[in-house]
Design a protein around this motif. Sequence first.
Motif, PDB file in Angstrom:
ATOM      1  N   ASN A 152       0.806  -1.226   0.000  1.00 26.38           N
ATOM      2  CA  ASN A 152       0.000   0.000   0.000  1.00 26.38           C
ATOM      3  C   ASN A 152       0.841   1.280   0.000  1.00 26.38           C
ATOM      4  O   ASN A 152       0.323   2.372   0.164  1.00 26.38           O
ATOM      5  N   GLN A 153       2.146   1.122  -0.169  1.00 32.10           N
ATOM      6  CA  GLN A 153       3.049   2.283  -0.138  1.00 32.10           C
ATOM      7  C   GLN A 153       3.137   2.927  -1.520  1.00 32.10           C
ATOM      8  O   GLN A 153       3.433   2.258  -2.508  1.00 32.10           O
ATOM      9  N   LYS A 154       2.881   4.224  -1.574  1.00 28.70           N
ATOM     10  CA  LYS A 154       2.879   4.921  -2.860  1.00 28.70           C
ATOM     11  C   LYS A 154       4.034   5.895  -3.019  1.00 28.70           C
ATOM     12  O   LYS A 154       4.248   6.433  -4.097  1.00 28.70           O
ATOM     13  N   ASP A 155       4.761   6.152  -1.947  1.00 25.28           N
ATOM     14  CA  ASP A 155       5.819   7.164  -1.971  1.00 25.28           C
ATOM     15  C   ASP A 155       7.150   6.597  -1.497  1.00 25.28           C
ATOM     16  O   ASP A 155       7.196   5.601  -0.770  1.00 25.28           O
ATOM     17  N   TYR A 181       7.621   1.254   7.139  1.00 23.75           N
ATOM     18  CA  TYR A 181       8.071   1.869   5.894  1.00 23.75           C
ATOM     19  C   TYR A 181       9.570   2.164   5.976  1.00 23.75           C
ATOM     20  O   TYR A 181      10.045   2.704   6.974  1.00 23.75           O
ATOM     21  N   GLN A 200      10.563  12.153  -8.906  1.00 21.69           N
ATOM     22  CA  GLN A 200       9.959  10.821  -8.967  1.00 21.69           C
ATOM     23  C   GLN A 200      10.977   9.828  -9.503  1.00 21.69           C
ATOM     24  O   GLN A 200      11.959  10.208 -10.144  1.00 21.69           O
ATOM     25  N   GLU A 203       8.011   6.357 -11.952  1.00 23.26           N
ATOM     26  CA  GLU A 203       6.613   6.643 -11.650  1.00 23.26           C
ATOM     27  C   GLU A 203       6.249   6.416 -10.194  1.00 23.26           C
ATOM     28  O   GLU A 203       5.073   6.250  -9.856  1.00 23.26           O
TER      29      GLU A 203
END
Length: 203
Positions: A152-155, A181, A200, A203
Amino acid sequence: MEFNTLVYIPNKKPWNFNMRDMEYGLSLYIKRVFIMADCKDLLPPYLRFVKGLVDSSDLSLNVSREILQQDRQVTQIRKNVTNKILATLKEMLQKERPAYENFWSEFGTTLKEGIPNDLANKDKLQDLLMFHSTHSDKMTTLAEYVERMKENQKDIYFMTGDSLAQISSSPYLEKLKEKNYEVLLLIDAVDEWVVRALRQYKE
């Protein structure tokens, strides 16, 4: 266009590395005739630790420093030499990790300068970066960090500071540690500059 290049990376920094008056660049030969030492036009500044020479068969023997700065062939030589060095470093990272880590400890901070300054090679450079992290005592690449990211980690999380001890004891890390994290720990002076340019990664 035809040219030969012989380059190498020293094991250790020279005593005057990063001093304002330090000369850098490759020695330029034309048809095996020595033209000049420390030709800065043949290397970008973030590769100033590379030593060696270029021997061109196509440049004019009466070339001057002013002409070099505007010569398309010199621009092409610089591009090809830079690409070869970056490709060799990537191969070293993949196949000779201990040797690459030794290189990084000496010249990693200098290589990072290319991220904000060389947009054409930014993608190649970002794969060569190494960072301390909360995952382990060993340094990690961005690719390795992304492989370990939680579902669920997006960053990508990072923290800058003056030392590993200072960052590691920061209360800001507590919530991220609770979520398990991983956080990159950035302690080089150039890192603030780098992360502004590197918004980034894949992506």
